[in-house]
Design an enzyme around this catalytic site. Structure first.
Site, mmCIF file in Angstrom:
data_model
loop_
_atom_site.group_PDB
_atom_site.id
_atom_site.type_symbol
_atom_site.label_atom_id
_atom_site.label_comp_id
_atom_site.label_asym_id
_atom_site.label_seq_id
_atom_site.Cartn_x
_atom_site.Cartn_y
_atom_site.Cartn_z
ATOM 1 N N LYS A 71 0.809 -1.231 0.000
ATOM 2 C CA LYS A 71 0.000 0.000 0.000
ATOM 3 C C LYS A 71 0.840 1.277 0.000
ATOM 4 O O LYS A 71 0.433 2.287 -0.545
ATOM 5 C CB LYS A 71 -0.941 -0.002 1.204
ATOM 6 C CG LYS A 71 -2.105 -0.971 1.067
ATOM 7 C CD LYS A 71 -3.084 -0.815 2.217
ATOM 8 C CE LYS A 71 -4.228 -1.805 2.094
ATOM 9 N NZ LYS A 71 -5.220 -1.652 3.157
ATOM 10 N N ASP A 107 -10.145 2.657 1.768
ATOM 11 C CA ASP A 107 -10.425 2.011 3.067
ATOM 12 C C ASP A 107 -11.270 2.930 3.949
ATOM 13 O O ASP A 107 -12.276 2.513 4.534
ATOM 14 C CB ASP A 107 -9.123 1.709 3.821
ATOM 15 C CG ASP A 107 -8.414 0.463 3.317
ATOM 16 O OD1 ASP A 107 -9.085 -0.438 2.790
ATOM 17 O OD2 ASP A 107 -7.177 0.397 3.463
ATOM 18 N N ALA A 131 -3.190 2.008 15.577
ATOM 19 C CA ALA A 131 -2.552 3.122 14.861
ATOM 20 C C ALA A 131 -1.846 2.626 13.601
ATOM 21 O O ALA A 131 -0.871 3.221 13.141
ATOM 22 C CB ALA A 131 -1.557 3.824 15.793
ATOM 23 N N GLY A 132 -2.348 1.519 13.014
ATOM 24 C CA GLY A 132 -1.764 0.972 11.794
ATOM 25 C C GLY A 132 -2.450 1.536 10.554
ATOM 26 O O GLY A 132 -3.043 2.619 10.589
ATOM 27 N N GLY A 133 -2.383 0.765 9.469
ATOM 28 C CA GLY A 133 -2.907 1.239 8.191
ATOM 29 C C GLY A 133 -4.400 1.524 8.219
ATOM 30 O O GLY A 133 -4.847 2.579 7.750
ATOM 31 N N GLY A 248 -17.309 -5.150 10.478
ATOM 32 C CA GLY A 248 -16.212 -4.836 9.550
ATOM 33 C C GLY A 248 -16.517 -5.217 8.107
ATOM 34 O O GLY A 248 -15.812 -4.783 7.203
HETATM 35 P P1 NDP Z 1 -1.521 -2.947 10.890
HETATM 36 O O1 NDP Z 1 -0.601 -4.068 11.182
HETATM 37 O O2 NDP Z 1 -1.077 -1.841 9.997
HETATM 38 O O3 NDP Z 1 -1.981 -2.265 12.287
HETATM 39 C C1 NDP Z 1 -2.505 -3.029 13.310
HETATM 40 C C2 NDP Z 1 -2.693 -2.154 14.551
HETATM 41 O O4 NDP Z 1 -3.303 -2.972 15.551
HETATM 42 C C3 NDP Z 1 -1.389 -1.624 15.138
HETATM 43 O O5 NDP Z 1 -1.626 -0.389 15.745
HETATM 44 C C4 NDP Z 1 -1.074 -2.719 16.182
HETATM 45 O O6 NDP Z 1 -0.251 -2.268 17.230
HETATM 46 C C5 NDP Z 1 -2.458 -2.990 16.714
HETATM 47 N N1 NDP Z 1 -2.547 -4.263 17.380
HETATM 48 C C6 NDP Z 1 -2.311 -5.486 16.851
HETATM 49 N N2 NDP Z 1 -2.507 -6.446 17.776
HETATM 50 C C7 NDP Z 1 -2.865 -5.806 18.915
HETATM 51 C C8 NDP Z 1 -3.191 -6.236 20.223
HETATM 52 N N3 NDP Z 1 -3.194 -7.541 20.551
HETATM 53 N N4 NDP Z 1 -3.517 -5.313 21.141
HETATM 54 C C9 NDP Z 1 -3.510 -4.006 20.822
HETATM 55 N N5 NDP Z 1 -3.206 -3.515 19.608
HETATM 56 C C10 NDP Z 1 -2.896 -4.408 18.660
HETATM 57 O O7 NDP Z 1 -2.843 -3.625 10.332
HETATM 58 P P2 NDP Z 1 -4.032 -2.923 9.514
HETATM 59 O O8 NDP Z 1 -4.304 -1.621 10.121
HETATM 60 O O9 NDP Z 1 -3.743 -2.998 8.058
HETATM 61 O O10 NDP Z 1 -5.229 -3.954 9.765
HETATM 62 C C11 NDP Z 1 -5.846 -4.027 11.037
HETATM 63 C C12 NDP Z 1 -7.119 -4.853 10.901
HETATM 64 O O11 NDP Z 1 -8.004 -4.168 10.031
HETATM 65 C C13 NDP Z 1 -6.927 -6.249 10.290
HETATM 66 O O12 NDP Z 1 -7.724 -7.147 11.035
HETATM 67 C C14 NDP Z 1 -7.482 -6.123 8.903
HETATM 68 O O13 NDP Z 1 -8.047 -7.334 8.445
HETATM 69 C C15 NDP Z 1 -8.565 -5.092 9.125
HETATM 70 N N6 NDP Z 1 -8.925 -4.364 7.925
HETATM 71 C C16 NDP Z 1 -10.232 -4.400 7.580
HETATM 72 C C17 NDP Z 1 -10.659 -3.742 6.477
HETATM 73 C C18 NDP Z 1 -12.111 -3.804 6.127
HETATM 74 O O14 NDP Z 1 -12.483 -3.324 5.062
HETATM 75 N N7 NDP Z 1 -12.955 -4.358 6.980
HETATM 76 C C19 NDP Z 1 -9.738 -2.945 5.633
HETATM 77 C C20 NDP Z 1 -8.374 -2.930 6.126
HETATM 78 C C21 NDP Z 1 -8.002 -3.640 7.224
HETATM 79 P P3 NDP Z 1 1.366 -2.385 17.144
HETATM 80 O O15 NDP Z 1 1.809 -1.310 16.193
HETATM 81 O O16 NDP Z 1 1.794 -2.152 18.546
HETATM 82 O O17 NDP Z 1 1.663 -3.778 16.646
#
Ligand code: NDP
Length: 282
Positions: A71, A107, A131-133, A248
């Site tokens: 991305k 998204d 705070a991810g994508g 979702g």
């Molecule tokens: P990223 O890896 O970019 O970000 C994930 C975030 O979640 C980070 O901030 C991470 O923290 C945090 N995280 C992960 N595990 C935990 C935990 N156990 N406790 C607390 N925080 C946690 O992933 P994405 O943002 O790309 O995706 C996140 C979710 O969104 C996925 O499940 C994906 O399938 C879903 N998604 C759904 C979409 C839809 O259309 N429904 C579209 C895009 C994504 P840290 O940085 O500390 O690891």
């Protein structure tokens, strides 16, 4: 509709492509809308992105989706990007135009479309967990849709600060960091809570972000980005506590609809997309 011998081609480049259900939605929607288009889901690793885009160019593809891990890097390969994609520095939908490839981020649009059935984003207070994508796209797009405040809770405080600063700098909403050191008690200033982490996703369906669920009894809206299962443990528990919930899958459906609109100009039937997604994931 009679299919031609030369349909328009769109598709997707990602790794872990076999788990991506978008192709099922696209195939169903193209049939439903009688569009002579096909969607090709491709497994493309980091080194393959450049050649894949060149291949799409050579074969006349009309566009493509990019998912993990492309991305951000795909920005190098497109000719221009939309405002949201520029702010998030992430592109998930590329469209072929007369001016070359244009990168979009759908998204966040998909998310905002899906919460509108429960809440008007205009003036809303929003708490995004993660705070991810996905969190970036959601925070930026809900702010652009008029949210007054977007607070970010993340286990890595620095990442929460960076996203809050981005919201503050790039949108009219005020961004803030939500201190997260135990079950989250949702304050009255928050109207919408979003789980933007993978917590609760299949197969770990008995996990959820911990909340003080009594703080949700006032008709708060709780949204989850996790598409599978549709009803996560978080949504089930929040609903029992009195919250209104948004799953979702709506986000996935609405971003697919937006992608189809950008590629074909058609406004696809979202019910047909949802049925195809439910069938693919059950
Ligand atoms: P990223 O890896 O970019 O970000 C994930 C975030 O979640 C980070 O901030 C991470 O923290 C945090 N995280 C992960 N595990 C935990 C935990 N156990 N406790 C607390 N925080 C946690 O992933 P994405 O943002 O790309 O995706 C996140 C979710 O969104 C996925 O499940 C994906 O399938 C879903 N998604 C759904 C979409 C839809 O259309 N429904 C579209 C895009 C994504 P840290 O940085 O500390 O690891």
């Amino acid at each position: 509709m009679k299919r031609s011998f030369l349909p328009e081609i769109v598709g997707s480049f990602s790794t872990g492509a076999a788990a991506n259900p978008t192709v099922a939605m696209m195939a169903a929607s193209f049939a439903h809308e009688q569009l002579d288009w096909i969607y090709v889901n491709c497994e493309v690793d980091v080194d393959g992105l450049g050649p894949a885009v060149e291949g799409a160019q050579a074969m006349g593809w009309r566009g493509f989706n990019c998912s993990i891990p492309h991305k951000r890097r795909v920005i190098e390969y497109v000719d221009s990007i939309s405002d949201t994609a520029r702010i998030c520095q992430a592109v998930n939908c590329v469209v072929r135009t007369s001016d070359g490839w244009v990168g979009h981020n759908t998204d966040g649009v998909g998310f905002v479309d899906s919460v509108r059935s429960a809440i008007d984003p205009d003036g809303a207070g929003v708490l995004v967990v993660g705070a991810g994508g996905a969190a970036h796209a959601i925070a930026v797009e809900i702010a652009r849709a008029g949210a007054a405040r977007v607070e970010v809770a993340a286990r890595d405080r620095r990442r929460a600060e960076q996203l809050a600063e981005l919201v503050d700098a790039a949108t009219s909403a005020s961004g803030g960091v939500f201190a997260w050191d135990g079950p989250i008690s949702v304050p009255a200033r928050v109207d919408l809570v979003v789980n933007a982490t993978p917590v609760g996703m299949t197969p770990k369906t008995d996990e959820m972000i911990e909340f003080d669920f009594d703080s949700m009894s006032r008709g708060l809206v709780v949204a989850d980005v996790v598409p599978n299962p549709a009803t996560t443990m978080l949504l089930r528990t929040a609903e029992q506590a009195g919250a209104r919930t948004i799953d979702g899958r709506g986000m996935l459906v609405n971003q697919a609809a937006e992608n189809i609109r950008l590629w074909t100009g058609a406004e696809p039937d979202r019910t047909a997309l949802r049925s195809a997604l439910d069938a693919a994931l059950e």
